[in-house]
Design an enzyme around this catalytic site. Structure first.
Site, PDB file in Angstrom:
ATOM      1  N   ASP A  94      15.776  39.710  -6.879  1.00  0.00           N
ATOM      2  CA  ASP A  94      15.757  38.268  -6.696  1.00  0.00           C
ATOM      3  C   ASP A  94      15.243  37.996  -5.275  1.00  0.00           C
ATOM      4  OD1 ASP A  94      16.619  35.484  -6.997  1.00  0.00           O
ATOM      5  OD2 ASP A  94      18.274  36.034  -5.669  1.00  0.00           O
ATOM      6  N   ASP A 110      15.684  34.408  -3.354  1.00  0.00           N
ATOM      7  CA  ASP A 110      16.535  33.488  -2.602  1.00  0.00           C
ATOM      8  C   ASP A 110      17.942  34.045  -2.422  1.00  0.00           C
ATOM      9  OD1 ASP A 110      14.706  31.355  -2.132  1.00  0.00           O
ATOM     10  OD2 ASP A 110      14.935  30.715  -4.220  1.00  0.00           O
ATOM     11  N   GLU A 120      25.432  24.072 -11.193  1.00  0.00           N
ATOM     12  CA  GLU A 120      24.988  25.474 -11.287  1.00  0.00           C
ATOM     13  C   GLU A 120      26.145  26.441 -11.035  1.00  0.00           C
ATOM     14  OE1 GLU A 120      21.824  26.445  -8.537  1.00  0.00           O
ATOM     15  OE2 GLU A 120      21.614  28.470  -9.332  1.00  0.00           O
ATOM     16  N   SER A 162      12.335  18.201 -10.166  1.00  0.00           N
ATOM     17  CA  SER A 162      11.877  18.630  -8.855  1.00  0.00           C
ATOM     18  C   SER A 162      10.395  19.040  -8.897  1.00  0.00           C
ATOM     19  CB  SER A 162      12.802  19.771  -8.417  1.00  0.00           C
ATOM     20  OG  SER A 162      12.318  20.419  -7.317  1.00  0.00           O
ATOM     21  N   SER A 218      12.023  35.641  -9.511  1.00  0.00           N
ATOM     22  CA  SER A 218      12.641  34.505  -8.842  1.00  0.00           C
ATOM     23  C   SER A 218      12.577  33.224  -9.655  1.00  0.00           C
ATOM     24  CB  SER A 218      11.944  34.270  -7.495  1.00  0.00           C
ATOM     25  OG  SER A 218      12.369  33.051  -6.924  1.00  0.00           O
ATOM     26  N   ALA A 219      13.699  32.538  -9.706  1.00  0.00           N
ATOM     27  CA  ALA A 219      13.725  31.205 -10.309  1.00  0.00           C
ATOM     28  C   ALA A 219      13.323  30.164  -9.270  1.00  0.00           C
ATOM     29  CB  ALA A 219      15.119  30.904 -10.860  1.00  0.00           C
ATOM     30  N   ASP A 245      21.931  37.994  -6.249  1.00  0.00           N
ATOM     31  CA  ASP A 245      23.101  37.377  -5.610  1.00  0.00           C
ATOM     32  C   ASP A 245      23.815  36.422  -6.559  1.00  0.00           C
ATOM     33  OD1 ASP A 245      20.943  35.303  -5.269  1.00  0.00           O
ATOM     34  OD2 ASP A 245      22.637  34.213  -4.427  1.00  0.00           O
TER      35      ASP A 245
HETATM   36  N1  MG7 Z   1      17.169  25.336  -6.489  1.00  0.00           N
HETATM   37  C1  MG7 Z   1      16.575  25.077  -7.655  1.00  0.00           C
HETATM   38  N2  MG7 Z   1      15.906  23.906  -7.587  1.00  0.00           N
HETATM   39  C2  MG7 Z   1      16.057  23.419  -6.334  1.00  0.00           C
HETATM   40  C3  MG7 Z   1      15.566  22.257  -5.669  1.00  0.00           C
HETATM   41  O1  MG7 Z   1      14.834  21.429  -6.188  1.00  0.00           O
HETATM   42  N3  MG7 Z   1      15.963  22.122  -4.357  1.00  0.00           N
HETATM   43  C4  MG7 Z   1      16.752  23.050  -3.746  1.00  0.00           C
HETATM   44  N4  MG7 Z   1      17.100  22.869  -2.493  1.00  0.00           N
HETATM   45  N5  MG7 Z   1      17.209  24.143  -4.363  1.00  0.00           N
HETATM   46  C5  MG7 Z   1      16.859  24.333  -5.650  1.00  0.00           C
HETATM   47  O2  MG7 Z   1      16.237  30.518  -6.291  1.00  0.00           O
HETATM   48  C6  MG7 Z   1      16.837  29.721  -7.180  1.00  0.00           C
HETATM   49  C7  MG7 Z   1      17.811  28.762  -6.539  1.00  0.00           C
HETATM   50  O3  MG7 Z   1      17.138  27.615  -6.008  1.00  0.00           O
HETATM   51  C8  MG7 Z   1      17.986  26.491  -6.109  1.00  0.00           C
HETATM   52  C9  MG7 Z   1      15.129  23.315  -8.661  1.00  0.00           C
HETATM   53  C10 MG7 Z   1      19.073  26.809  -7.119  1.00  0.00           C
HETATM   54  O4  MG7 Z   1      20.348  26.712  -6.509  1.00  0.00           O
HETATM   55  C11 MG7 Z   1      18.779  28.228  -7.554  1.00  0.00           C
HETATM   56  O5  MG7 Z   1      19.916  29.063  -7.633  1.00  0.00           O
HETATM   57 MG    MG Z   2      19.265  34.150  -5.471  1.00  0.00          MG
END
Ligand code: MG7
Ligand code: MG
Length: 312
Positions: free
Chosen positions: A55, A57, A104, A125, A172-173, A248
């Site tokens: 992953d 982030d 989440e 987003s 990665s998501a 993570d």
């Molecule tokens: N995550 C997902 N999205 C967003 C967003 O639009 N803004 C922010 N600040 N965070 C976002 O790597 C994936 C992580 O990124 C976050 C659409 C989520 O918490 C997810 O676990």
């Molecule tokens: Mg992560």
């Protein structure tokens, strides 16, 4: 017999690594026998049989700085920078985060209940990004000014994987382009061994954001369902039966599903949550072979890879 002795020599390093792991206060390894068995197989297989699926982030990147302030995810790059330039739009990103982040991580909701919310969050987003038609150049600038920080040792870890021809699949998501720009800025270029399965911003001929890649990848669909089997790097990981998985989040534990093979997956999980939340921590200990508590480094993954490399 000669082969037997050779194998014993190779696995000598495993007990050493195990006793080091078990001696660390912030590392939990609830089933050392299984971990040692997986490590032995990986050491015998060597670098040529290994692939790292990670992953990004809060796994390769740091969760918090020294003062405990939360750092940015790849999506978060938009929150911060857009807030600075276009507060009204920036506020929309922040509102989304404030609404969906608690969902989440809500312990009371099941994954099935969370999924529609995650689709909404990512979808909204991404629409904001596409509607604003951000240019590639602007996004690269955003990354330069972002609060994404590598974990200690992450650069060396990536470079050492490349040096030993161990593929690194960053699953990665988040937003893949942001990871690419970040790696380019930090490492000078994207190492040959590094590949992405992620949400990619697609650009039009003027290099303005015009769409996102399909399928959408959110926290809870990081598995074979979103892996394109025709991905150009697939031949490279074919036959790599031993997987080191780094994540993570609970959503990261199936990232290895879809890589057809019969070898072990060693799951290393970063726990960034509260130490008072014993239920959550226990859950991590159940699903990850090795749990790293509030660890801002890649030391453990590096040690594992070093042991695999040193014996061949
Ligand atoms: N995550 C997902 N999205 C967003 C967003 O639009 N803004 C922010 N600040 N965070 C976002 O790597 C994936 C992580 O990124 C976050 C659409 C989520 O918490 C997810 O676990
Ligand atoms: Mg992560």
């Amino acid at each position: 017999e000669a082969e037997c002795i050779e194998q014993l020599k190779k696995t000598d390093a495993v007990p050493l690594l195990m006793s080091w792991l078990l001696g660390q206060e912030s590392i939990v390894c609830s089933d050392p026998t299984t971990v040692a068995a997986k490590l032995r197989k990986m050491v015998v297989g060597g670098a040529g049989k290994t692939v790292v699926i990670s992953d990004f982030d809060y796994t390769l990147s740091r969760f918090a700085n020294e003062s405990g302030e939360r750092l940015s995810t790849t999506h978060g790059v938009f929150d911060d920078n857009v807030m600075r330039l276009k507060p009204e739009l920036g506020q929309k990103f922040v509102d989304l985060k404030n609404k969906y982040y608690p969902i989440e991580f809500c312990p009371k909701l099941t994954m099935e209940e969370k999924i529609p919310h995650m689709e909404k969050w990512w979808g909204t987003s991404h629409s904001l990004i596409v509607n604003e038609k951000f240019s590639k150049h602007t996004i690269q600038d955003f990354v330069r000014q972002s609060r994404i920080v590598f974990k200690d040792g992450a650069e060396d870890f990536i470079q050492s994987l490349d040096a030993h021809n161990i593929p690194l699949v960053i699953f990665s998501a988040g937003i893949g382009n942001i990871i690419e720009y970040f790696l380019e800025q930090k490492l000078g270029a994207i190492p040959r061994n590094t590949h992405f399965i992620s949400n990619m911003i697609l650009f039009d001929e003027d290099e303005k954001a015009c769409a996102f890649s399909e399928p959408l990848i959110h926290t809870f669909c990081k598995n074979s369902s979103v892996i394109q089997k025709e991905a150009p790097f697939f031949h490279e990981i074919n036959g790599r039966v031993n997987v080191i998985l780094l994540g993570d989040s609970m959503g990261d534990i199936h990232m290895d599903v879809g890589v057809e093979r019969d070898g072990p997956t060693l799951k290393v999980g970063y726990y960034n949550g509260s130490l008072d939340d014993t239920a959550a921590l226990q859950h991590y200990e159940e699903v990850y072979d090795i749990v790293l508590i509030h660890d801002p480094t890649l030391n453990v993954a590096q040690k594992i890879v070093d042991v695999i490399n040193s014996t061949h």
